[in-house]
Design an enzyme around this catalytic site. Sequence first.
Site, PDB file in Angstrom:
ATOM      1  N   SER A 217       0.864  -1.171   0.000  1.00 30.86           N
ATOM      2  CA  SER A 217       0.000   0.000   0.000  1.00 30.86           C
ATOM      3  C   SER A 217       0.906   1.227   0.000  1.00 30.86           C
ATOM      4  CB  SER A 217      -0.863   0.013   1.262  1.00 30.86           C
ATOM      5  OG  SER A 217      -1.623  -1.159   1.307  1.00 30.86           O
TER       6      SER A 217
ATOM      7  N   CYS B 256      -7.169  -0.650   7.324  1.00 25.85           N
ATOM      8  CA  CYS B 256      -6.075  -1.222   6.546  1.00 25.85           C
ATOM      9  C   CYS B 256      -5.210  -2.128   7.422  1.00 25.85           C
ATOM     10  CB  CYS B 256      -5.217  -0.122   5.923  1.00 25.85           C
ATOM     11  SG  CYS B 256      -3.839  -0.789   4.974  1.00 25.85           S
TER      12      CYS B 256
ATOM     13  N   ASP C 256      -8.531  -1.956   2.959  1.00 26.44           N
ATOM     14  CA  ASP C 256      -7.339  -2.311   2.198  1.00 26.44           C
ATOM     15  C   ASP C 256      -6.625  -3.322   3.085  1.00 26.44           C
ATOM     16  OD1 ASP C 256      -5.186  -2.306   0.457  1.00 26.44           O
ATOM     17  OD2 ASP C 256      -4.293  -0.488   1.286  1.00 26.44           O
TER      18      ASP C 256
ATOM     19  N   TRP D 139      -4.919  -7.372   3.927  1.00 30.62           N
ATOM     20  CA  TRP D 139      -4.180  -8.477   3.312  1.00 30.62           C
ATOM     21  C   TRP D 139      -3.857  -9.547   4.327  1.00 30.62           C
ATOM     22  CZ3 TRP D 139      -2.086  -3.463   3.704  1.00 30.62           C
ATOM     23  CH2 TRP D 139      -1.093  -3.291   4.672  1.00 30.62           C
TER      24      TRP D 139
HETATM   25  P1  FAD Z   1       6.795 -14.273   1.547  1.00 29.16           P
HETATM   26  O1  FAD Z   1       8.016 -15.009   1.167  1.00 29.16           O
HETATM   27  O2  FAD Z   1       5.777 -14.040   0.513  1.00 29.16           O
HETATM   28  O3  FAD Z   1       6.169 -14.963   2.823  1.00 29.16           O
HETATM   29  C1  FAD Z   1       4.990 -14.424   3.377  1.00 29.16           C
HETATM   30  C2  FAD Z   1       4.394 -15.375   4.393  1.00 29.16           C
HETATM   31  O4  FAD Z   1       4.002 -16.591   3.762  1.00 29.16           O
HETATM   32  C3  FAD Z   1       5.326 -15.802   5.507  1.00 29.16           C
HETATM   33  O5  FAD Z   1       5.347 -14.862   6.546  1.00 29.16           O
HETATM   34  C4  FAD Z   1       4.696 -17.108   5.932  1.00 29.16           C
HETATM   35  O6  FAD Z   1       3.601 -16.874   6.762  1.00 29.16           O
HETATM   36  C5  FAD Z   1       4.217 -17.687   4.623  1.00 29.16           C
HETATM   37  N1  FAD Z   1       5.246 -18.572   4.049  1.00 29.16           N
HETATM   38  C6  FAD Z   1       6.136 -18.267   3.076  1.00 29.16           C
HETATM   39  N2  FAD Z   1       6.918 -19.328   2.821  1.00 29.16           N
HETATM   40  C7  FAD Z   1       6.528 -20.308   3.637  1.00 29.16           C
HETATM   41  C8  FAD Z   1       6.958 -21.662   3.842  1.00 29.16           C
HETATM   42  N3  FAD Z   1       7.949 -22.206   3.150  1.00 29.16           N
HETATM   43  N4  FAD Z   1       6.310 -22.390   4.770  1.00 29.16           N
HETATM   44  C9  FAD Z   1       5.294 -21.883   5.488  1.00 29.16           C
HETATM   45  N5  FAD Z   1       4.849 -20.612   5.344  1.00 29.16           N
HETATM   46  C10 FAD Z   1       5.457 -19.836   4.426  1.00 29.16           C
HETATM   47  N6  FAD Z   1       2.984  -5.576   3.628  1.00 29.16           N
HETATM   48  C11 FAD Z   1       3.602  -4.547   4.260  1.00 29.16           C
HETATM   49  O7  FAD Z   1       4.552  -4.785   5.019  1.00 29.16           O
HETATM   50  N7  FAD Z   1       3.217  -3.242   4.056  1.00 29.16           N
HETATM   51  C12 FAD Z   1       2.200  -2.923   3.222  1.00 29.16           C
HETATM   52  O8  FAD Z   1       1.884  -1.747   3.072  1.00 29.16           O
HETATM   53  C13 FAD Z   1       1.523  -3.986   2.547  1.00 29.16           C
HETATM   54  N8  FAD Z   1       0.496  -3.734   1.712  1.00 29.16           N
HETATM   55  C14 FAD Z   1      -0.137  -4.747   1.078  1.00 29.16           C
HETATM   56  C15 FAD Z   1      -1.196  -4.465   0.220  1.00 29.16           C
HETATM   57  C16 FAD Z   1      -1.843  -5.479  -0.455  1.00 29.16           C
HETATM   58  C17 FAD Z   1      -2.980  -5.181  -1.380  1.00 29.16           C
HETATM   59  C18 FAD Z   1      -1.426  -6.831  -0.261  1.00 29.16           C
HETATM   60  C19 FAD Z   1      -2.102  -7.950  -0.987  1.00 29.16           C
HETATM   61  C20 FAD Z   1      -0.379  -7.119   0.587  1.00 29.16           C
HETATM   62  C21 FAD Z   1       0.278  -6.091   1.269  1.00 29.16           C
HETATM   63  N9  FAD Z   1       1.348  -6.365   2.112  1.00 29.16           N
HETATM   64  C22 FAD Z   1       1.972  -5.326   2.763  1.00 29.16           C
HETATM   65  C23 FAD Z   1       1.903  -7.736   2.263  1.00 29.16           C
HETATM   66  C24 FAD Z   1       3.024  -7.912   1.228  1.00 29.16           C
HETATM   67  O9  FAD Z   1       2.484  -7.944  -0.070  1.00 29.16           O
HETATM   68  C25 FAD Z   1       3.821  -9.216   1.416  1.00 29.16           C
HETATM   69  O10 FAD Z   1       2.929 -10.287   1.513  1.00 29.16           O
HETATM   70  C26 FAD Z   1       4.711  -9.210   2.634  1.00 29.16           C
HETATM   71  O11 FAD Z   1       5.613  -8.127   2.576  1.00 29.16           O
HETATM   72  C27 FAD Z   1       5.539 -10.511   2.692  1.00 29.16           C
HETATM   73  O12 FAD Z   1       6.250 -10.679   1.500  1.00 29.16           O
HETATM   74  P2  FAD Z   1       7.593 -11.514   1.438  1.00 29.16           P
HETATM   75  O13 FAD Z   1       7.870 -11.815  -0.010  1.00 29.16           O
HETATM   76  O14 FAD Z   1       8.680 -10.875   2.218  1.00 29.16           O
HETATM   77  O15 FAD Z   1       7.213 -12.847   2.199  1.00 29.16           O
END
Ligand code: FAD
Length: 694
Positions: A454, A647, A692, A694
């Site tokens: 966001s 949010c 908003d 997630w």
């Molecule tokens: P990922 O690698 O995608 O992992 C995310 C989670 O998935 C982990 O914490 C865990 O729970 C699970 N996971 C992943 N791998 C495994 C595994 N091997 N085994 C078990 N569980 C697992 N985030 C913010 O910080 N700020 C924002 O403003 C924000 N806005 C968003 C707006 C929208 C519309 C949406 C959809 C999401 C938003 N998010 C926001 C969330 C963001 O998109 C990400 O999901 C978040 O930052 C995590 O991404 P990542 O790739 O670091 O983690």
Amino acid sequence: AQLDTLDIIVLAVLLLGTVAYFTKGTYWAVYGDPYGNSLAQANGAAKSGKSRNIIEKLEQSGKNCVVFYGSQTGTAEDYASRLAKEGHSRFGLNTMVADLEDYDFDNLDQFPEDKLAVFVLATYGEGEPTDNAVEFYEFISSDDISFSGGLGAEDKPLASLKYVTFGLGNNTYEHYNSMVRNVDKFLTKLGATRLGKAGEGDDGAGTMEEDFLAWKEPMWADVAKQMCLEERESVYEPVFEIAEKPDMDAEEDTVYLGEPNKNHLEGSQKGPFNANNPFIAPIAESKELFTAKDRNCLHMEIDISGSNLTYTTGDHIAIWPTNAGKEVDRFLNILGITSKRHMVIAVKGLDPTAKVPFPSPTTYDAAIRYHMEICAPVSRQFVSTLAQFAPTEEVKAEMVKIGGDKDYFHQTVIDRNLNLAQLLEILSNGQPWVKVPFSLMIEGLVKIQPRYYSISSSSSVQKDKIAITAVVESLSKPNSPHILKGVTTNYLLALKQKQHGDPDPDPHGLNYALTGPRNKYDGIHVPVHVRHSNFKLPSDPTKPIIMVGPGTGVAPFRAFVQERAAQALAGQAVGKTVLFFGCRRKQEDFLYENEWDQYKKDLGDNFILHVAFSRDGPKKVYVQHKIEEFAEELDKLLQQKAYFYVCGDAANMAREVNALLAQIISKQRGIPESKAEEIVKAMRASNQYQEDVW
Ligand code: FAD
């Protein structure tokens, strides 16, 4: 809640904006399915004058089953391809997978009786279709639907269509699985016959995969019975041919080393930048917002000047991640292909309907690093499929056990947060799994997904710089040998460390390729695109607003307050601006603490900040408590048609706030709770209540 004229104008503009946004894919070719076949499209594979006639396509390719998907984050697409594979290997169906947006549906009335259509449909946001399913949904839900054979809704035009359907939803949202429910209803009404149940997977309960697995067995039994299919011993047949090219040099300029498409490969990034074509944006500034040692929260300013990308306050930015080098190495090692990681490979679909999910030719290293979601949770079905390729009989037996036993799978894999390579490594004690065909890895893993954030800046204050506020994911489990490191947020953290010349850029040795393919991301760049949203401030700044955003849920509200403060400084009248924020401790994770003081100066008494600290006192205080304390004023503002925004965490907080609001309205206005719930619903329907989450 009644609407005044201005609201109606605002809503009309929002609606027009939504229509314009959703139709872009059709009329201006700006948005395709952000995920569906983005890379294939960017390479000109999908829209280059190919037929949009699915019946013709089935005939020409000798198929008798099409599996359509409406996918936003890749899961529905993954399930679609799993169903297609299984239909073929177990029941001898000649299957193909199809993106809903690639076909027209007005000839569904001529769908042959001896063929099968499968619809795997995710529901997005507030009960909406995914971007790639918008046109299909508009067509099938239309009141005056008519088909090319001339029949309309009244005449059961789809009497010859046999279909199967599965939905992906989240029970924390009000319109749980509404896509599959509605599509099923429309198809049945139009005379089509469903085989098996209309399946529903629930991401909210964390049971999506198990729901899918439990649904598909009886569904297949029904399909087999109705279509007179016999189950056979399933043998693995690769979908892709991987041709190694030892004579080619990876540095040759035709080889994709992680470039998302041809434009990028050829060196010049050309717009329009969108879900198929990211902009490699400079990170102008980065800093950390938490003072706590063990948790990180990033604030980044991403420079979009010169890209033609635009955003408005409340939009989302998508970040395209790169996998951690440490995990890329592990993946290559466990497959026993480390020594040929830079071997050029040409990947091609063995069947004309199979789409390669990344540009080719490429290298093993680049495909894994930039295109495959190698760190995601492991699928139980995939464990079963991989068992036959285990290095020893013992390991195979263990894989069969894990794949076949839901509880054991949870215990050994899910509860330990393992990714695929970590699991394979543990099971074989490091012995490489050299028998696993690389095609199977491409088929079994989802292609890497951009993550959304966001936007935490106001477009009227800084139109060329997009701010994000992202908490870095790092999860330890007592029974796991590995710390789960979020793919995107740790990549961003490493970029921040590099920008600041941190001597210890990488405490967990994640070792990212920060300069990107052919050093194209050097100088701290990250690939991005913008996704427009309907999460918007009222166009009339004098309208009161109430915002609930604990943790990083505060991101868009920083943008809202920034915008209103600028309006106040410019002499505009600004309405009450109330923010509920929550965090653990004042000294630790109070996001933007100093900025709020400044906004308070700019907005005066019109800005009210309520902060809940959950770990500072003897009692845990959450935003919900603060909202309750403020109930009387809050209800007064709502009666003045304040916009209400939430949010952040969808699973708990947003749900609780929704329920709390109804309780407050009921109590303050002395009306029954059921009536108050109706009011909250009406607020949502009229956009006075926006989420908003997630
Ligand atoms: P990922 O690698 O995608 O992992 C995310 C989670 O998935 C982990 O914490 C865990 O729970 C699970 N996971 C992943 N791998 C495994 C595994 N091997 N085994 C078990 N569980 C697992 N985030 C913010 O910080 N700020 C924002 O403003 C924000 N806005 C968003 C707006 C929208 C519309 C949406 C959809 C999401 C938003 N998010 C926001 C969330 C963001 O998109 C990400 O999901 C978040 O930052 C995590 O991404 P990542 O790739 O670091 O983690």
